[in-house]
Design a protein around this motif. Structure first.
Motif, PDB file in Angstrom:
ATOM      1  N   SER A  69      26.995  73.733  33.473  1.00 27.80           N
ATOM      2  CA  SER A  69      27.947  72.920  34.164  1.00 27.80           C
ATOM      3  C   SER A  69      28.880  73.046  33.913  1.00 27.80           C
ATOM      4  O   SER A  69      30.365  72.931  35.061  1.00 27.80           O
ATOM      5  CB  SER A  69      26.546  71.852  35.490  1.00 27.80           C
ATOM      6  OG  SER A  69      26.576  70.865  34.018  1.00 27.80           O
ATOM      7  N   HIS A 233      32.921  61.297  40.545  1.00 25.64           N
ATOM      8  CA  HIS A 233      32.584  62.552  41.428  1.00 25.64           C
ATOM      9  C   HIS A 233      32.771  63.682  40.375  1.00 25.64           C
ATOM     10  O   HIS A 233      31.822  64.521  40.824  1.00 25.64           O
ATOM     11  CB  HIS A 233      33.968  63.122  42.305  1.00 25.64           C
ATOM     12  CG  HIS A 233      34.086  64.491  42.851  1.00 25.64           C
ATOM     13  ND1 HIS A 233      33.154  64.130  44.296  1.00 25.64           N
ATOM     14  CD2 HIS A 233      34.449  64.693  42.819  1.00 25.64           C
ATOM     15  CE1 HIS A 233      33.555  65.686  44.456  1.00 25.64           C
ATOM     16  NE2 HIS A 233      34.718  66.014  44.068  1.00 25.64           N
ATOM     17  N   LYS A 236      29.459  63.760  39.688  1.00 27.03           N
ATOM     18  CA  LYS A 236      28.391  64.449  40.689  1.00 27.03           C
ATOM     19  C   LYS A 236      28.281  65.876  40.496  1.00 27.03           C
ATOM     20  O   LYS A 236      27.310  65.879  40.790  1.00 27.03           O
ATOM     21  CB  LYS A 236      28.757  63.459  42.195  1.00 27.03           C
ATOM     22  CG  LYS A 236      27.978  63.530  42.833  1.00 27.03           C
ATOM     23  CD  LYS A 236      28.536  63.626  44.463  1.00 27.03           C
ATOM     24  CE  LYS A 236      27.730  64.375  45.276  1.00 27.03           C
ATOM     25  NZ  LYS A 236      28.776  64.091  46.221  1.00 27.03           N
ATOM     26  N   ASN A 237      29.857  66.719  40.321  1.00 25.13           N
ATOM     27  CA  ASN A 237      29.778  68.032  40.030  1.00 25.13           C
ATOM     28  C   ASN A 237      28.454  68.468  39.152  1.00 25.13           C
ATOM     29  O   ASN A 237      28.268  69.621  39.558  1.00 25.13           O
ATOM     30  CB  ASN A 237      31.087  68.631  40.190  1.00 25.13           C
ATOM     31  CG  ASN A 237      31.230  67.552  42.076  1.00 25.13           C
ATOM     32  OD1 ASN A 237      30.888  67.783  42.767  1.00 25.13           O
ATOM     33  ND2 ASN A 237      32.906  68.135  41.045  1.00 25.13           N
ATOM     34  N   HIS A 240      24.998  68.075  39.430  1.00 26.19           N
ATOM     35  CA  HIS A 240      24.330  69.085  41.181  1.00 26.19           C
ATOM     36  C   HIS A 240      24.504  69.949  40.437  1.00 26.19           C
ATOM     37  O   HIS A 240      23.215  70.996  41.071  1.00 26.19           O
ATOM     38  CB  HIS A 240      25.696  68.868  42.100  1.00 26.19           C
ATOM     39  CG  HIS A 240      25.904  70.340  43.217  1.00 26.19           C
ATOM     40  ND1 HIS A 240      24.643  69.286  43.963  1.00 26.19           N
ATOM     41  CD2 HIS A 240      26.321  71.074  43.294  1.00 26.19           C
ATOM     42  CE1 HIS A 240      24.818  70.563  44.989  1.00 26.19           C
ATOM     43  NE2 HIS A 240      25.736  71.667  44.307  1.00 26.19           N
ATOM     44  N   ILE A 241      24.611  70.345  39.081  1.00 29.91           N
ATOM     45  CA  ILE A 241      24.343  71.711  39.239  1.00 29.91           C
ATOM     46  C   ILE A 241      23.613  71.805  37.659  1.00 29.91           C
ATOM     47  O   ILE A 241      22.410  72.285  37.763  1.00 29.91           O
ATOM     48  CB  ILE A 241      26.138  72.931  38.634  1.00 29.91           C
ATOM     49  CG1 ILE A 241      27.087  72.710  39.328  1.00 29.91           C
ATOM     50  CG2 ILE A 241      25.706  73.831  37.859  1.00 29.91           C
ATOM     51  CD1 ILE A 241      28.197  73.484  39.100  1.00 29.91           C
ATOM     52  N   GLU A 382      26.492  78.066  44.413  1.00 32.36           N
ATOM     53  CA  GLU A 382      26.397  77.309  44.738  1.00 32.36           C
ATOM     54  C   GLU A 382      25.064  76.898  45.593  1.00 32.36           C
ATOM     55  O   GLU A 382      25.066  75.890  45.890  1.00 32.36           O
ATOM     56  CB  GLU A 382      28.105  76.845  45.849  1.00 32.36           C
ATOM     57  CG  GLU A 382      29.291  76.213  44.722  1.00 32.36           C
ATOM     58  CD  GLU A 382      28.705  75.024  44.207  1.00 32.36           C
ATOM     59  OE1 GLU A 382      28.400  74.522  44.443  1.00 32.36           O
ATOM     60  OE2 GLU A 382      30.362  74.459  43.272  1.00 32.36           O
ATOM     61  N   VAL A 384      22.168  76.834  44.056  1.00 37.38           N
ATOM     62  CA  VAL A 384      20.857  75.867  43.183  1.00 37.38           C
ATOM     63  C   VAL A 384      19.781  75.297  43.325  1.00 37.38           C
ATOM     64  O   VAL A 384      18.849  75.349  42.166  1.00 37.38           O
ATOM     65  CB  VAL A 384      22.211  74.473  42.662  1.00 37.38           C
ATOM     66  CG1 VAL A 384      21.203  73.617  41.049  1.00 37.38           C
ATOM     67  CG2 VAL A 384      23.711  75.322  42.453  1.00 37.38           C
ATOM     68  N   LYS A 385      19.646  74.568  44.279  1.00 38.35           N
ATOM     69  CA  LYS A 385      18.527  74.256  44.806  1.00 38.35           C
ATOM     70  C   LYS A 385      17.600  75.155  44.801  1.00 38.35           C
ATOM     71  O   LYS A 385      16.140  75.128  44.539  1.00 38.35           O
ATOM     72  CB  LYS A 385      18.326  73.483  45.685  1.00 38.35           C
ATOM     73  CG  LYS A 385      18.467  72.344  45.804  1.00 38.35           C
ATOM     74  CD  LYS A 385      19.305  70.687  46.686  1.00 38.35           C
ATOM     75  CE  LYS A 385      20.144  70.217  46.285  1.00 38.35           C
ATOM     76  NZ  LYS A 385      20.252  69.017  47.975  1.00 38.35           N
ATOM     77  N   LYS A 444      28.210  77.904  52.043  1.00 39.25           N
ATOM     78  CA  LYS A 444      28.102  76.735  51.051  1.00 39.25           C
ATOM     79  C   LYS A 444      29.783  76.630  49.967  1.00 39.25           C
ATOM     80  O   LYS A 444      30.285  75.999  48.813  1.00 39.25           O
ATOM     81  CB  LYS A 444      26.688  77.245  49.631  1.00 39.25           C
ATOM     82  CG  LYS A 444      25.594  77.055  50.477  1.00 39.25           C
ATOM     83  CD  LYS A 444      24.431  76.824  49.434  1.00 39.25           C
ATOM     84  CE  LYS A 444      23.034  77.239  50.002  1.00 39.25           C
ATOM     85  NZ  LYS A 444      22.710  75.815  50.571  1.00 39.25           N
ATOM     86  N   LYS A 448      32.416  73.450  49.521  1.00 42.43           N
ATOM     87  CA  LYS A 448      32.681  73.307  48.568  1.00 42.43           C
ATOM     88  C   LYS A 448      34.130  73.221  48.532  1.00 42.43           C
ATOM     89  O   LYS A 448      34.460  72.463  48.314  1.00 42.43           O
ATOM     90  CB  LYS A 448      31.910  74.165  47.401  1.00 42.43           C
ATOM     91  CG  LYS A 448      31.789  73.120  46.470  1.00 42.43           C
ATOM     92  CD  LYS A 448      31.128  71.428  46.438  1.00 42.43           C
ATOM     93  CE  LYS A 448      31.684  70.919  44.794  1.00 42.43           C
ATOM     94  NZ  LYS A 448      30.590  69.359  44.797  1.00 42.43           N
TER      95      LYS A 448
END
Length: 456
Positions: A69, A233, A236-237, A240-241, A382, A384-385, A444, A448
């Motif tokens: 990340s 933030h 969080k980024n 998120h990854i 992006e 990722v999930k 996505k 972003k």
């Protein structure tokens, strides 16, 4: 790397992948050299380090995917010329990887014994397995910091420098093993403990060199000012990854730990064969890892510069190269399996079983080469999930479930377990290709980018 190179050079991914490949190869050898060299000291000890490395590989991979990340965000900010955010990203990454490393170390010391009992590690190698893990695991923070600094250097395309550190680390580990495993002069033979100490000191030395290169080669600043007020933030980024990627790798390696438990049912000969086959499999897919890392950096850079069409082309070209190289190496391993396994052992049972495993490995590598590239590139764009979900579902359903069915229930042994793992890789790879082709990731990326522009 600059924008012109990323857009116009078809060879940029290959050029970046070569030093990454050498670096990964040598990093892999730091662990595998321990197993190879200890085999000449005591063949049973190979299984001890093999079981311990299952846990350490899990740790290293979780730290690695979280450091990814860092690479992605720094590459993206370089691509968009938003250099003001880079030092903030790096300092936040140091905090994140540091905390995770400390928690992992605590978990290793608390749960090493029950985990190895659950894995049914044979009594003959149980204590050695635990000793190796505790010594290496005590310095997880060193591994976490090393990967964070390496991630930053890769973002700036200093792959050769990171590779050089890996070369020096590997040489230091081999020299340490020669002295500590078998003893030298006034130093008594230490066996597995010596291999663990040597590995640890080589990593400490590698971190010192990495920090030196980082300070000389980049303009990133390490300072508390980037953490006041804390950049939630940015965290969080990173998460998120990192979290879905980490969860995917954690789930996969936990499934491998369960599979190793099945292997332990069959005794030390099969355990040793599995360890040797895994070492050879690493050589088959390590270039796929290297070229996927290079592609991920370039794709992240192109995403930052808003060139989505070229980013997509890079992914497909990377996939083709990955499969060709991986399958070619596996074919050579099969053809010359007796000679290659002969480097490790002269045991005819291991030689015969190993050849059967490498045949199944050829089909396994078809799926694995796809997965390695697709997962990293989907993360870069992006998405990722979904890769994390697919890994959790497929690895446990096919890798563990069918591995147990074929290997234990039907009594096909290690061959049956390997067939289950091959099913997992191939099915998952096919689905990830379909996922990328739908182009849902384009939306996505655009969303972003709008979010980042709104935040300034």
């Amino acid at each position: 790397m600059n924008i012109a190179e990323a857009k116009n050079s078809n060879s940029i991914v290959f050029k970046m992948s070569v030093p990454i490949f050498i670096e990964l190869l040598l990093q892999m050898l730091v662990g595998n050299v321990d197993q190879i060299m200890i085999g000449h000291f005591n063949e049973n000890s190979v299984g001890a380090i093999g079981n311990a490395n299952l846990i350490m590989n899990l740790v290293i991979i979780v730290l690695s995917v979280m450091s990814v990340s860092t690479t992605i965000l720094i590459s993206r900010y370089l691509g968009s010329k938003n250099t003001g955010k880079i030092s903030e990203v790096f300092n936040t990454s140091i905090v994140m990887l540091g905390v995770v490393s400390i928690l992992i170390t605590a978990a290793i010391f608390l749960f090493a014994t029950p985990v190895f009992k659950w894995m049914q590690v044979p009594d003959i190698i149980f204590n050695e397995t635990k000793i190796y893990l505790l010594i290496v695991g005590a310095f997880t923070i060193i591994q976490g910091l090393y990967m964070t600094f390496a991630a930053a250097l890769r973002s700036y395309a200093f792959m050769k420098d990171v590779m050089l550190v890996a070369v020096i680390m590997n040489i230091a580990n081999i020299l340490g093993n020669l002295i500590l495993i078998n003893g030298f002069l006034f130093i008594a033979p230490m066996g597995v403990a010596g291999a663990a100490i040597s590995t640890t000191f080589s990593k400490v030395f590698g971190l010192i060199l990495m920090i030196y290169l980082f300070c000389r080669k980049t303009n990133i600043h390490i300072s508390k000012k980037y953490l006041k007020p804390f950049p939630w933030h940015t965290m969080k980024n990173l998460l998120h990854i990192g979290v879905p990627s980490g969860a995917e790798e954690l789930s996969y390696n936990l499934s491998q730990t369960v599979i190793m438990k099945f292997v332990n049912y069959f005794g030390t000969m099969v355990i040793t064969t599995k360890v040797y086959c895994s070492i050879l499999a690493n050589f088959a897919y390590i270039y796929s890892v290297a070229i996927s890392q290079a592609s991920q950096i370039v794709v992240s850079y192109l995403i930052g510069s808003n060139n989505l069409k070229l980013a997509s082309k890079k992914v497909w070209s990377t996939l083709i190269v990955s499969m060709v190289v991986s399958l070619s190496i596996t074919l050579l391993l099969y053809i010359f399996s007796d000679n290659i396994f002969g480097i490790f052992t002269k045991n005819p049972e291991i030689l015969a079983l190993g050849k059967k495993i490498i045949l199944v490995e050829f089909f396994l590598e078809i799926g694995r080469s796809i997965n390695i590239v697709m997962v990293r590139c989907l993360i870069a764009v992006e998405d990722v999930k979904f890769p994390a979900f697919m890994c959790m579902f497929s690895a446990w359903t096919f890798g563990v479930g069918f591995g147990y069915l074929f290997g234990v229930v039907i009594n096909m042994g290690l061959v049956g377990i390997w067939i289950g793992m091959a099913m997992d890789e191939c099915i998952r790879g096919f689905i990830l290709i379909l996922r990328f082709k739908t182009l849902g990731w384009v939306k996505k990326v655009k969303n972003k980018r709008k979010e980042e522009l709104a935040l300034g």
